[in-house]
Write a protein that holds these residues in place. Structure first.
Motif, PDB file in Angstrom:
ATOM      1  N   ALA A 192     -51.798 -25.122  68.816  1.00 59.08           N
ATOM      2  CA  ALA A 192     -52.299 -26.284  68.222  1.00 59.08           C
ATOM      3  C   ALA A 192     -54.023 -26.148  68.131  1.00 59.08           C
ATOM      4  O   ALA A 192     -54.490 -26.497  67.263  1.00 59.08           O
ATOM      5  CB  ALA A 192     -52.004 -27.713  69.212  1.00 59.08           C
ATOM      6  N   PHE A 193     -54.426 -25.439  69.360  1.00 57.87           N
ATOM      7  CA  PHE A 193     -55.852 -25.024  69.469  1.00 57.87           C
ATOM      8  C   PHE A 193     -56.265 -23.876  68.669  1.00 57.87           C
ATOM      9  O   PHE A 193     -57.192 -24.149  67.607  1.00 57.87           O
ATOM     10  CB  PHE A 193     -56.027 -24.637  70.841  1.00 57.87           C
ATOM     11  N   THR A 194     -55.322 -22.948  68.484  1.00 63.17           N
ATOM     12  CA  THR A 194     -55.543 -21.815  67.428  1.00 63.17           C
ATOM     13  C   THR A 194     -55.640 -22.185  65.894  1.00 63.17           C
ATOM     14  O   THR A 194     -56.724 -21.848  65.310  1.00 63.17           O
ATOM     15  CB  THR A 194     -54.480 -20.768  67.811  1.00 63.17           C
ATOM     16  N   VAL A 195     -54.576 -22.928  65.661  1.00 66.57           N
ATOM     17  CA  VAL A 195     -54.524 -23.462  64.207  1.00 66.57           C
ATOM     18  C   VAL A 195     -55.469 -24.596  63.807  1.00 66.57           C
ATOM     19  O   VAL A 195     -56.220 -24.134  62.810  1.00 66.57           O
ATOM     20  CB  VAL A 195     -53.173 -24.139  64.169  1.00 66.57           C
ATOM     21  N   TYR A 196     -55.910 -25.439  64.655  1.00 71.66           N
ATOM     22  CA  TYR A 196     -57.134 -26.178  64.464  1.00 71.66           C
ATOM     23  C   TYR A 196     -58.440 -25.371  64.227  1.00 71.66           C
ATOM     24  O   TYR A 196     -59.314 -25.291  63.436  1.00 71.66           O
ATOM     25  CB  TYR A 196     -57.259 -27.106  65.674  1.00 71.66           C
ATOM     26  N   ALA A 197     -58.640 -24.392  65.298  1.00 69.58           N
ATOM     27  CA  ALA A 197     -59.916 -23.425  65.152  1.00 69.58           C
ATOM     28  C   ALA A 197     -59.877 -23.024  63.631  1.00 69.58           C
ATOM     29  O   ALA A 197     -60.838 -22.662  62.938  1.00 69.58           O
ATOM     30  CB  ALA A 197     -59.765 -22.600  66.248  1.00 69.58           C
ATOM     31  N   GLY A 198     -58.697 -22.208  63.530  1.00 75.20           N
ATOM     32  CA  GLY A 198     -58.767 -21.281  62.305  1.00 75.20           C
ATOM     33  C   GLY A 198     -58.837 -22.334  61.004  1.00 75.20           C
ATOM     34  O   GLY A 198     -59.810 -21.802  60.197  1.00 75.20           O
ATOM     35  N   LEU A 199     -58.225 -23.505  60.958  1.00 70.36           N
ATOM     36  CA  LEU A 199     -58.309 -24.044  59.746  1.00 70.36           C
ATOM     37  C   LEU A 199     -59.966 -24.720  59.596  1.00 70.36           C
ATOM     38  O   LEU A 199     -60.307 -24.936  58.299  1.00 70.36           O
ATOM     39  CB  LEU A 199     -57.345 -25.246  59.843  1.00 70.36           C
ATOM     40  N   ASP A 200     -60.376 -24.935  60.687  1.00 69.04           N
ATOM     41  CA  ASP A 200     -61.769 -25.458  60.487  1.00 69.04           C
ATOM     42  C   ASP A 200     -62.676 -24.315  59.632  1.00 69.04           C
ATOM     43  O   ASP A 200     -63.269 -24.805  58.796  1.00 69.04           O
ATOM     44  CB  ASP A 200     -62.537 -25.540  61.832  1.00 69.04           C
TER      45      ASP A 200
END
Length: 621
Positions: A192-200
């Motif tokens: 969840a952390f990685t996906v959020y960071a990348g999508l930002d």
């Protein structure tokens, strides 16, 4: 290598997230970085403690750095040496351009890597504010991407927050605590952390062309505002030196004064002036005046409420007991000192380990483009009481030189309205408010009449009415109404300009800035046009000072219509004259005057006998 795929609104995006050194492929990352001249840039940091030094304090720390193209992102961990080197190489490449949302990421990069991105950044928050200056329009990245793209980023944020609440320990589950815990402790490899960071990083890159296309009619403002934002970030990074000893000494004085005022009330009434009982007691001492109430329905004893009460008593519209009047004076003392105490405490809390404060300049805060300062709010510090400004000083061997426009908004009003009388008064070089008072009252005007005339000038330009003028000057409403009528007869074209522009649905300034009208306040359109034009005149002067005269690194602060620079002491007189020359100009044939002065070692100049505990050579101690 770990990668995740997300599809939103028919658009598929891949997030590449090498978990460790063995998964990281430098060649693949280099190929990705070379695929797009402009990369989305976003960072995830530890939770920033509000009111502290922010990115410049011990709580700061970058946990992830992510670069985004329209369909892919790489999420890298700066704690892994191979990934840190790759991050730094891309960030340091002078050919590279980045798109971010606000200066948060730029400041985090400086804090973690010591790299200034300068003019290589375009800010989607800035573009959004140019398109819709109203703060209520919604300028957050999730709001903008939801408006122009889809809700994928919002979904990722919701999933991240749910994950933080799921993993937060029992003692960190109340209120916003799970979120703060998550920024500090959620594993960097969590999906969840990685996906959020990348999508930002992906979404901010996708947003850029959509906003730029909408800004095309005023693209010159995009370039200027991006330049100004870079200068403001530079000021934040350099910081302002806090005279710590003086600040602590002044804080002790005000705390003592506060305690004395509170003791007066305690001795007389048996409880503190901050107690709800004081409000109830005061209400019983007043006749003919209803004290304002808070949103919760309690009697308000704020400084404004007590001032309104005193004004009513002075005007004979209300009565108060002798003891009540004494307690009001004591309570006002508490209100005045408590605000100063809060300011001084915020200065000390915001200082980093070297004694520097790093205020953030919000270059497009108001609809009109006027700037504000936060962390701390330095634009609220008044010139007429220099004690708080004196807390900030120049670096050793340097002095501060300030220059501000003289009555710039009145001059802009004359230029925009083409009011011949006002233009002639300004061109004559006489004191504007003396001249206005003479035109309104004759050559024998009193000091009080000059004050009322001055207030009427600013109030009328901005659409203020008789009640507002009466509240500002203490004259009865009927007298204020007569003053405004005199002013309107004296400068009729200014009034006509205000009425004409009130019909506009969008105010377009001379620089091309577009300001949507407020349908509930059409009279404010003239305010928008005048204030925004004055702001752009200031920015034009700052641009010339920085680019033509090499003072970019000397910029110390912008406050309203004032520019402050820090220069070596031996250059002070030359720079003072230069500031006056550059900021003195004309707008549509109306002179724009400016006054520069050498402030000395401190921002606020105190009389010598009041300089008190300041010890310049140990200012940062």
């Amino acid at each position: 290598m770990t990668d995740y795929t997300r599809t939103h609104g028919g658009h598929t995006m891949t997030i590449n997230a090498p978990a460790d050194a063995t998964e990281f492929d430098p060649a693949a990352f280099a190929a990705f970085a070379a695929s797009d001249l402009v990369l989305g840039l976003d960072v995830e940091t530890r939770a920033i403690v509000k009111g502290g030094p922010g990115h410049f304090g011990p709580d700061a720390g970058v946990r992830l750095v992510q670069f985004g193209a329209p369909t892919a992102a790489w999420v890298l961990n700066p704690l892994i040496p191979e990934q840190r080197r790759a991050i730094a190489e891309v960030l340091a490449d002078e050919r590279r351009r980045f798109v971010t949302h606000t200066s948060y990421d730029v400041l985090a990069v400086w804090s973690a890597f010591g790299l200034g991105l300068g003019h290589r950044v375009i800010d989607t928050h800035l573009l959004s504010k140019l398109l819709a200056p109203d703060e209520r329009a919604g300028h957050g990245l999730k709001e903008l991407t939801g408006r122009y793209l889809d809700d994928g980023l919002k979904q990722a944020e919701t999933a991240l927050h749910a994950r933080m609440r799921e993993l937060a320990p029992v003692g960190s589950r109340a209120g916003n605590n799970p979120i703060d815990w998550g920024w500090n402790h959620l594993p960097a490899t969590d999906e969840a952390f990685t996906v959020y960071a990348g999508l930002d990083a992906v979404y901010v890159r996708r947003l850029l062309p959509l906003l730029l296309s909408r800004c095309a009619p005023f693209s010159h403002l995009v370039r200027m505002e991006a330049w100004l934002a870079a200068q403001s970030t530079g000021i934040t990074v350099r910081g302002l030196l806090l005279d710590t000893l003086y600040t602590r000494g002044l804080l002790a004085e005000f705390r003592s004064e506060f305690d004395q005022g509170d003791q007066v009330i305690r001795q007389a009434l048996g409880f503190s002036g901050r107690s709800p009982r004081f409000a109830a007691w005061l209400e019983s001492q007043v006749d003919g005046f209803t004290l304002p109430r808070t949103e919760g329905g309690q009697v308000s004893t704020s400084a404004d409420s007590l001032t309104a009460l005193q004004d009513a008593v002075t005007a004979g519209a209300a009565r108060i007991s002798e003891e009540g009047a004494a307690m009001v004076a004591a309570r006002q003392r508490l209100a005045a000192t408590s605000n100063t105490i809060s300011n001084l405490e915020s200065f000390l809390a915001a200082a980093d380990a070297t004694g520097r404060v790093h205020p953030q300049i919000n270059t497009l805060r108001a609809r009109t483009g006027r700037m504000s300062i936060t962390g701390p709010a330095l634009q609220t510090l008044k010139k007429h009481d220099p004690r708080l400004r004196h807390c900030f000083r120049a670096d050793p061997g340097h002095v501060l030189v300030a220059c501000d426009f003289s009555q710039v908004e009145v001059r802009v009003a004359a230029a925009l309205s083409r009011d011949r009388t006002l233009m002639d008064v300004i061109a004559s070089g006489v004191d504007l408010h003396d001249a206005t008072a003479t035109l309104m009252y004759g050559p024998g005007f009193t000091k009080e009449q000059r004050t009322v005339s001055k207030r009427a000038t600013f109030g009328t330009i901005y659409g203020g009415g008789a009640k507002a003028l009466a509240a500002q000057t203490g004259v009865p409403v009927h007298v204020a109404r007569g003053v405004i009528q005199r002013w309107q007869r004296t400068y009729p074209e200014v009034i006509r300009f205000g009425k004409d522009i009130a019909n506009a649905t969008t105010v377009i300034t001379g620089s091309g800035r577009r300001i949507p009208a407020d349908p509930d306040r059409p009279y404010a359109n003239s305010n928008y046009a005048i204030q925004s034009t004055a702001r752009d005149l200031l920015v034009a002067a700052v641009y010339e000072l920085a680019t033509t005269h090499g003072l970019a690194g000397a910029l110390w602060l912008f406050v309203h219509d004032e520019v402050i620079v820090q220069v070596p002491e031996q250059d002070a007189e030359h720079v003072r004259d230069l500031l006056t020359k550059v900021m003195t100009s004309a707008f549509r044939g109306v002179p724009i005057a400016a006054d520069a002065e050498i402030l000395g070692t401190h921002w606020g100049r105190l009389p010598q006998e009041q300089a008190g505990p300041s010890v310049p050579e140990h200012a940062g101690a």
